[in-house]
Design a protein around this motif. Sequence first.
Motif, short mmCIF file in Angstrom:
data_model
loop_
_atom_site.label_atom_id
_atom_site.label_comp_id
_atom_site.label_asym_id
_atom_site.label_seq_id
_atom_site.Cartn_x
_atom_site.Cartn_y
_atom_site.Cartn_z
N ASN A 38 0.82 -1.20 0.08
CA ASN A 38 0.13 -0.06 -0.08
C ASN A 38 0.95 1.26 -0.03
N LEU A 39 1.95 1.36 0.73
CA LEU A 39 2.86 2.51 0.97
C LEU A 39 3.53 2.58 -0.48
N LEU A 40 3.87 1.43 -0.81
CA LEU A 40 4.96 1.50 -2.25
C LEU A 40 3.97 2.01 -3.28
N GLU A 41 2.73 1.71 -3.52
CA GLU A 41 1.60 2.11 -4.35
C GLU A 41 1.40 3.50 -4.32
N ASP A 42 1.25 4.06 -3.09
CA ASP A 42 0.91 5.43 -2.78
C ASP A 42 2.25 6.18 -3.50
N PHE A 43 3.59 6.03 -3.01
CA PHE A 43 4.78 6.50 -3.62
C PHE A 43 4.86 6.48 -5.16
N TYR A 44 4.65 5.40 -5.50
CA TYR A 44 4.55 5.20 -6.96
C TYR A 44 3.71 6.03 -7.89
N ASN A 45 2.36 6.05 -7.37
CA ASN A 45 1.48 6.93 -7.82
C ASN A 45 1.73 8.25 -7.87
N ARG A 46 2.29 8.87 -6.52
CA ARG A 46 2.71 10.18 -6.41
C ARG A 46 3.91 10.59 -7.19
N ARG A 47 4.74 9.86 -7.57
CA ARG A 47 5.89 9.90 -8.35
C ARG A 47 5.37 9.97 -9.93
N MET A 48 4.64 9.10 -10.36
CA MET A 48 4.15 9.13 -11.49
C MET A 48 3.04 10.64 -11.95
N MET A 49 2.47 10.79 -11.07
CA MET A 49 1.91 12.23 -11.20
C MET A 49 2.83 13.27 -11.45
N ARG A 50 3.75 13.40 -10.44
CA ARG A 50 4.69 14.54 -10.51
C ARG A 50 5.48 14.45 -11.85
#
Length: 87
Positions: A64-76
């Motif tokens: 769940n944490l990895l998915e959150d970091f990954y999605n934030r990075r992709m949006m950025r």
Amino acid sequence: MNKSTNNRNLLKVYCDLFGHNYEVSKKITSHVKEYTCKCCKKELTTNSNGNLIELTPKYREINNLLEDFYNRRMMRLKNKSLVSSIY
């Protein structure tokens, strides 16, 4: 024994005899995925070495944490590319 417990035991025996039938249930990143057996509902995920391991509460939280970091990075990165294309 009730009917649902009996069905669950039969499906477990099926998986013990013929092997699990895993399908991707959730894509965390391009390399990390969660899998679920169609028959017995056993859940697995990939670890840091790429091996399949049982999905415990610890690994569920990590995913769940990895998915959150990954999605934030992709949006950025997406926003950064949009801004740079304007100029």
